[in-house]
Design a protein around this motif. Structure first.
Motif, PDB file in Angstrom:
ATOM      1  N   VAL A 110       0.835  -1.204   0.000  1.00  0.00           N
ATOM      2  CA  VAL A 110       0.000   0.000   0.000  1.00  0.00           C
ATOM      3  C   VAL A 110       0.872   1.257   0.000  1.00  0.00           C
ATOM      4  CG1 VAL A 110      -1.693   1.321   1.333  1.00  0.00           C
ATOM      5  CG2 VAL A 110      -1.979  -1.140   1.047  1.00  0.00           C
ATOM      6  N   ALA A 111       1.994   1.217   0.707  1.00  0.00           N
ATOM      7  CA  ALA A 111       2.900   2.376   0.719  1.00  0.00           C
ATOM      8  C   ALA A 111       3.458   2.636  -0.665  1.00  0.00           C
ATOM      9  CB  ALA A 111       4.029   2.136   1.723  1.00  0.00           C
ATOM     10  N   VAL A 112       3.853   1.592  -1.371  1.00  0.00           N
ATOM     11  CA  VAL A 112       4.367   1.764  -2.736  1.00  0.00           C
ATOM     12  C   VAL A 112       3.267   2.300  -3.654  1.00  0.00           C
ATOM     13  CG1 VAL A 112       5.316   0.554  -4.738  1.00  0.00           C
ATOM     14  CG2 VAL A 112       6.139  -0.001  -2.445  1.00  0.00           C
ATOM     15  N   ALA A 113       2.036   1.790  -3.470  1.00  0.00           N
ATOM     16  CA  ALA A 113       0.923   2.273  -4.291  1.00  0.00           C
ATOM     17  C   ALA A 113       0.644   3.750  -4.029  1.00  0.00           C
ATOM     18  CB  ALA A 113      -0.325   1.436  -4.009  1.00  0.00           C
ATOM     19  N   ILE A 114       0.684   4.165  -2.765  1.00  0.00           N
ATOM     20  CA  ILE A 114       0.460   5.574  -2.436  1.00  0.00           C
ATOM     21  C   ILE A 114       1.574   6.441  -3.002  1.00  0.00           C
ATOM     22  CG2 ILE A 114       0.442   7.212  -0.507  1.00  0.00           C
ATOM     23  CD1 ILE A 114      -1.091   5.181   1.113  1.00  0.00           C
ATOM     24  N   ASP A 115       2.806   5.957  -2.927  1.00  0.00           N
ATOM     25  CA  ASP A 115       3.929   6.716  -3.478  1.00  0.00           C
ATOM     26  C   ASP A 115       3.823   6.841  -4.993  1.00  0.00           C
ATOM     27  OD1 ASP A 115       6.795   7.804  -3.006  1.00  0.00           O
ATOM     28  OD2 ASP A 115       7.034   6.331  -4.617  1.00  0.00           O
ATOM     29  N   ARG A 116       3.335   5.792  -5.644  1.00  0.00           N
ATOM     30  CA  ARG A 116       3.205   5.819  -7.116  1.00  0.00           C
ATOM     31  C   ARG A 116       2.034   6.688  -7.550  1.00  0.00           C
ATOM     32  NH1 ARG A 116       3.625   6.758 -11.534  1.00  0.00           N
ATOM     33  NH2 ARG A 116       3.959   5.405 -13.343  1.00  0.00           N
TER      34      ARG A 116
END
Length: 287
Positions: A110-116
Motif C-alpha cells: 500500500v505504501a508503494v501504491a500511495i507513493d506511485r
C-alpha cells in the motif's frame, strides 16, 4: 542467634555482590573490537538479574503467588515442556508469523501504491491511521466472532496491528533518497520501477527493517492478548490466563519467558538480516 547473624550480614553481602555484578558488566561492556561483546554483556546482565531474583525471593520468603523463584519457573517449564511447545506453535508458528507477514506485506504494498499514485494518499492514509487507533481489546472479540476461536482470528488482529507501522515507515523511507540522486535517475530517463528498485528501496531499507523489528514485538503482544478473548485449548495467551486463574504462577511465568525469548530472538534475527541487506548504510555501519 544464627538468624540474627544471617540477617545482619545478608544486606552487606548483597551490596558487595551488587558491586561485583556492576563491575563485571562494566568491564565486559568496555571490551573493544569484538561484535559479540554486546550480546555477551546483555547475557551477563541477565544472569546477574536472575541470580539476584533467586536469592532475594528465597531469602525474603516471597509467596510463590506473588513472585516465584527462577528455579521454580524453570522446573515448571521442564515439567510442562510439551504443553508449552504446543502453545508456542499455536501462537507464534501460526498467528504471529502469518499475521506479521500479511500485515507487513500489505503495509509495504500500500505504501508503494500511495507513493506511485499520490492521490491515494488522501483516501488511504486517513483510513490506515484509523486502524492504528482502534483499541486491541475492542478488536479481539470481534475478530473471534468473525473468524472463530482458532488462530485465524488472532492473525487478523496481528495484521491490523502491524499494517500501519509498516505503511508509515515505508512511506518515510521512500522519501529518504537524496534529491541529487533522484535527479540523476531522472536525467537517465529511468522509469519509476527502475528508480524504485535501484535507488529508493535501498535507501528505505533501514526504515523498513525498523518497522519489521517493531512489528515483531507488536505481533507477539497482539496475538497473546487476542487469545485472552477466546482461544482453543492451546496458545501462550490461553496458558497465561488459564494458569493465572488456577494460581499456578510458575507456569504463567514460564509462558511469559517463552514469549520474551521468542521476541528477543526474532529481534536479533532481524538485526542480523538488516546488517546483511543494508551493510552499506551509515546507520548500520555505525551500529
Amino acid at each position: 542467634m544464627t538468624e540474627s547473624v544471617t540477617s545482619m550480614w545478608f544486606w552487606p553481602g548483597m551490596l558487595l555482590l551488587a558491586l561485583v555484578a556492576g563491575y563485571s558488566v562494566y568491564r565486559m561492556a568496555a571490551v573493544q573490537g569484538a561484535r559479540w561483546v554486546g550480546m555477551a554483556t546483555a547475557a551477563l546482565f541477565g544472569v546477574w538479574v536472575v541470580l539476584f531474583w533467586e536469592i532475594l525471593v528465597r531469602a525474603l520468603d516471597v509467596p510463590r503467588v506473588l513472585l516465584p523463584a527462577p528455579s521454580l519457573v524453570m522446573g515448571s517449564m521442564v515439567d510442562h515442556a510439551p504443553k508449552l511447545w504446543g502453545d508456542f506453535v499455536q501462537t507464534v508458528g501460526k498467528a504471529v508469523v502469518i499475521g506479521w507477514a500479511l500485515g507487513c506485506g500489505s503495509g509495504f504494498l500500500v505504501a508503494v501504491a500511495i507513493d506511485r499514485m499520490p492521490f491515494l494518499q488522501r483516501g488511504l492514509l486517513p483510513v490506515a491511521s484509523l486502524t492504528s487507533a482502534i483499541p486491541l481489546v475492542g478488536v479481539a472479540p470481534i475478530a473471534v466472532m468473525w473468524f472463530g476461536f482458532e488462530w485465524p482470528s488472532k492473525a487478523a488482529v496481528v495484521v491490523l496491528m502491524t499494517f500501519f507501522p509498516m505503511l508509515v515507515s515505508t512511506l518515510a523511507g521512500l522519501k529518504a533518497a537524496g534529491k541529487l540522486e533522484r535527479e540523476l535517475m531522472y536525467s537517465y530517463a529511468a522509469s519509476y520501477t527502475r528508480t524504485l528498485l535501484a535507488l529508493r528501496l535501498p535507501a528505505a531499507l533501514p526504515f523498513i527493517f525498523g518497522a519489521l523489528k517493531v512489528n515483531a514485538t507488536l505481533a507477539l503482544i497482539g496475538a497473546i492478548v487476542a487469545e485472552f478473548f477466546g482461544s482453543p485449548t492451546s496458545g501462550l495467551g490461553f496458558r497465561i490466563s488459564t494458569e493465572a486463574a488456577r494460581m499456578n504462577m510458575p507456569l504463567v511465568w514460564g509462558a511469559i519467558v517463552v514469549a520474551a525469548v521468542t521476541g528477543s530472538l526474532a529481534y536479533a534475527l532481524l538485526v542480523q538480516l538488516e546488517r546483511r541487506a543494508a551493510f552499506w548504510h551509515p546507520s548500520v555501519r555505525e551500529g
